[in-house]
Design a protein around this motif. Sequence first.
Motif, PDB file in Angstrom:
ATOM      1  N   ASP A   8      41.237  19.027  33.266  1.00 41.66           N
ATOM      2  CA  ASP A   8      41.406  19.175  34.467  1.00 41.66           C
ATOM      3  C   ASP A   8      42.583  18.136  35.025  1.00 41.66           C
ATOM      4  N   ASP A  43      40.509  25.749  37.023  1.00 39.22           N
ATOM      5  CA  ASP A  43      39.318  26.506  37.083  1.00 39.22           C
ATOM      6  C   ASP A  43      39.335  27.595  38.308  1.00 39.22           C
ATOM      7  N   GLU A 291      38.096  15.277  34.162  1.00 36.60           N
ATOM      8  CA  GLU A 291      38.451  15.541  35.527  1.00 36.60           C
ATOM      9  C   GLU A 291      38.435  14.363  36.414  1.00 36.60           C
ATOM     10  N   THR A 294      33.464  13.439  38.045  1.00 36.21           N
ATOM     11  CA  THR A 294      32.457  14.361  37.323  1.00 36.21           C
ATOM     12  C   THR A 294      31.086  14.003  38.298  1.00 36.21           C
ATOM     13  N   SER A 298      30.099  19.743  38.641  1.00 34.94           N
ATOM     14  CA  SER A 298      30.846  19.899  37.437  1.00 34.94           C
ATOM     15  C   SER A 298      30.452  21.115  36.868  1.00 34.94           C
ATOM     16  N   CYS A 299      29.137  21.328  36.918  1.00 32.27           N
ATOM     17  CA  CYS A 299      28.191  22.374  36.140  1.00 32.27           C
ATOM     18  C   CYS A 299      28.349  23.676  36.796  1.00 32.27           C
ATOM     19  N   LYS A 302      33.285  24.634  36.766  1.00 32.02           N
ATOM     20  CA  LYS A 302      34.226  23.759  36.846  1.00 32.02           C
ATOM     21  C   LYS A 302      34.749  23.901  35.345  1.00 32.02           C
ATOM     22  N   GLN A 305      32.631  22.133  32.416  1.00 31.11           N
ATOM     23  CA  GLN A 305      31.447  23.157  31.966  1.00 31.11           C
ATOM     24  C   GLN A 305      32.022  24.186  30.882  1.00 31.11           C
ATOM     25  N   SER A 322      36.746  11.098  32.396  1.00 27.01           N
ATOM     26  CA  SER A 322      36.777  11.249  33.750  1.00 27.01           C
ATOM     27  C   SER A 322      37.201   9.959  34.643  1.00 27.01           C
ATOM     28  N   ILE A 332      26.258  17.487  33.029  1.00 18.38           N
ATOM     29  CA  ILE A 332      27.091  18.054  32.049  1.00 18.38           C
ATOM     30  C   ILE A 332      27.013  18.132  30.760  1.00 18.38           C
TER      31      ILE A 332
END
Length: 379
Positions: A8, A43, A291, A294, A298-299, A302, A305, A322, A332
């Motif tokens: 991301d 996302d 990203e 995190t 994030s779970c 996103k 995940q 990250s 994660i």
Amino acid sequence: MKLLFASDSFKGSLTSKKTAELLGRAAEEVFGPCQYDYVPMADGGEGTVDAVIEAEQGSRVVTRVHGPRMSEIEAYYGAFGEDKAIIEMAQASGLTLISEEQRDPRHTTTYGTGELILHALDQGYRDISIAIGGSATNDGGMGCARALGVRFLDEEGKELEGFGRDLIQVRHIDISGLDPRLADTKITVMCDVTNPLTGENGATYTFGKQKGASPQAQEELETGMENYRQVIWKEFGIDCNEVQGAGAAGGLGAALKVFFHGEMKSGVETVLDLIHFDERLEDVDLVVTGEGRTDWQSCFGKVMQGVGEHAKAKGVPVCGLSGGLGKGAMDILDHGVDSLMTSVNAPMSVNEAMEKAEELYLQAAIRMFRLIRIGMRIK
């Protein structure tokens, strides 16, 4: 060895594309000439249209629409394939399009989002995905639906404009003028929230404050939204408090479901489908994702995940790189990501980390690949 980079963006510092460029440089420094590919990721939030356009070699379609306060603005959506389009409602009805002084969801509308859908229909697109994050609105999606032929009538039979303030006046909804092309159009609603239309966890009380609604305005909007819900229930047999995501984007989720028969789907899952991510995993030995920060969020729909779970299903290991880690970051690892590293290498402020983002990320990528090279040597 074949690598796939699917991070991301690091908001405010690194784009998804820039992370891939830096990862490529680091990989070649550590491994020498190697095969790697890059897929831009998002996302369902900001940047989703651009990510899909780049991944699928699509194009921007630019048009004029009406913004949240009905001033004329320029907006765009993405087109790719034979008949596919992807729209970010924030392009037409987003909070960033109006100043803080203008933010009051009683006086904003999703009409411009409807105009984007209408334009896509006019261009022949019949498979339309709509990302509905970042709205400035709380109109129940009336403005959007009105742009496509739905009429919202008050007790005297007069048509309402479709602003948040009009919710309380709705007495009848006439769909006889709904654009007939929608019947042959697949509408996918990219939505990662499950909020109902009304109530404590509904559109108004959950999101109204961040859109500029005062406590009094929230009360007015909630009363209006409950009236709107009752009219929909009475005339269409659908209770929008039983529809997950109906409260998203100030109730736009409800309108897209009720009037356009849209299918609610995770934003990142929709992106992964649109860019044929599973096909890109073929023959890949390692995926690198990441990203800006995190943490436990994030779970929940996103990028990391989604990438992790899809790679795991294909048996491909995943490294996460990250900017920083927060509370619950290690969760994660239950979603297909095998290891986490950060780009920050010393105590520093967020501003400093963002200013040095490229340098920090490149050095972290080199450290990560050197560890992987050690792993390859262990017997």
